[in-house]
Scaffold this active site. Structure first.
Site, PDB file in Angstrom:
ATOM      1  N   ASP A  67     -31.959 -13.474  12.821  1.00 62.67           N
ATOM      2  CA  ASP A  67     -31.829 -13.175  13.937  1.00 62.67           C
ATOM      3  C   ASP A  67     -33.130 -13.333  14.969  1.00 62.67           C
ATOM      4  OD1 ASP A  67     -32.544 -10.984  12.972  1.00 62.67           O
ATOM      5  OD2 ASP A  67     -30.488  -9.989  12.978  1.00 62.67           O
ATOM      6  N   ASN A 136     -23.715   1.171  12.224  1.00 63.44           N
ATOM      7  CA  ASN A 136     -22.473   0.772  12.570  1.00 63.44           C
ATOM      8  C   ASN A 136     -21.786  -0.330  11.847  1.00 63.44           C
ATOM      9  OD1 ASN A 136     -23.630  -1.305  13.667  1.00 63.44           O
ATOM     10  ND2 ASN A 136     -23.125  -1.141  15.841  1.00 63.44           N
ATOM     11  N   HIS A 138     -23.141  -3.410  11.208  1.00 63.81           N
ATOM     12  CA  HIS A 138     -23.579  -4.658  11.390  1.00 63.81           C
ATOM     13  C   HIS A 138     -24.375  -5.240  10.318  1.00 63.81           C
ATOM     14  CE1 HIS A 138     -27.114  -3.163  13.772  1.00 63.81           C
ATOM     15  NE2 HIS A 138     -27.638  -3.917  13.093  1.00 63.81           N
ATOM     16  N   GLU A 143     -22.260  -7.297  15.699  1.00 65.91           N
ATOM     17  CA  GLU A 143     -21.949  -5.979  15.969  1.00 65.91           C
ATOM     18  C   GLU A 143     -20.388  -5.767  15.779  1.00 65.91           C
ATOM     19  OE1 GLU A 143     -24.010  -3.780  16.586  1.00 65.91           O
ATOM     20  OE2 GLU A 143     -25.508  -4.286  17.944  1.00 65.91           O
TER      21      GLU A 143
END
Length: 250
Positions: A67, A136, A138, A143
């Site tokens: 990313d 979370n 990810h 996400e």
């Protein structure tokens, strides 16, 4: 899934570096999918030391990064290209032309996503994909969502992801709100996935990814469907797996 529970961050980093270097030694021209963030820093430091000692070479390795922040130039000190240069590429014998990171300044985001997907496909996908996991759940910047996004795409970063990354910027307001991320499809196409986790703040995410339902609300849970995943974590990150009897440390 194979699980290595290590005593602490340093031991986790050495184990991960050992697995990556073994892949490079086994296949010198392998494709490595690489990750950024604080979790793999120790792994890269160990790889640099071994490479500089002459234990193995990166000369034929190709790398693709997961990313990049949208809007940051490659030389911005918080861009992921800069991170990779600082922590790995500038210190090992990898060829610069064999390292790829999404272009955070791409004028046409859709075209950049398509280009990156085609690049990864042309390389035959990663032989080993390194991943961290967010609090979370990810992976990359995929996400929690209603669906698993297969291709490379631009994602709106979740508020808790922005909060977690704010420590790297002068203020929270400076954290980019979007990022380019390799999609779930490319991640799952890797022949092996190496998932790293360190610290108690990752314990819930790791437990949900390994033992919870497979759901896009916890993107890491998709790894349950991959046939070759190695999880390397320290005792703190794997504490809930230890409590559940899924793994044993020591």
């Amino acid at each position: 899934m194979r699980i290595y529970c290590e005593k602490d961050y340093d031991a986790m980093s050495r184990r991960a570096a050992n697995l990556i270097s073994a892949e490079v030694i086994r296949r010198p021209d392998c494709v490595l999918g690489l990750a950024t963030g604080s979790t793999p820093e120790g792994t890269y430091k160990q790889l640099v030391a071994w490479n500089q000692r002459g234990d193995f070479s990166f000369k034929e390795v190709r790398s693709v990064n997961l990313d990049e922040y949208r809007g940051l130039a490659p030389d911005h000190d918080q861009s992921y290209r800069y991170f990779m240069q600082k922590h790995l590429f500038d210190h090992v014998d990898i060829r610069p032309e064999n390292t790829w990171v999404p272009d955070g300044l791409a004028e046409d985001p859709a075209a950049e996503c398509a280009r990156y997907d085609e690049l990864i496909r042309s390389l035959g996908y990663a032989d080993l994909q390194l991943l961290g996991v967010g609090r979370n759940g990810h992976i990359g910047f995929n996400e929690p969502d209603e669906d698993f996004m297969k291709p490379t795409h631009v994602v709106d970063l979740a508020e808790n992801t922005i909060d977690a990354n704010a420590r790297f910027f002068a203020s929270r307001d400076e954290v980019p709100k979007q990022a380019f991320t390799m999609g779930i499809g490319c991640i799952m196409a890797a022949r092996r996935v190496l998932l790293l986790a360190s610290g108690t703040n990752k314990a819930d995410a790791i437990y949900n990814a390994v033992c919870g339902p497979i759901t896009p609300r916890c993107p890491g849970s998709i790894l349950q469907l991959h046939n070759d995943v190695v999880l390397v974590g320290d005792e703190a990150a794997l504490s809930k797996l230890i409590e559940a009897g899924v793994c044993v440390c020591g």
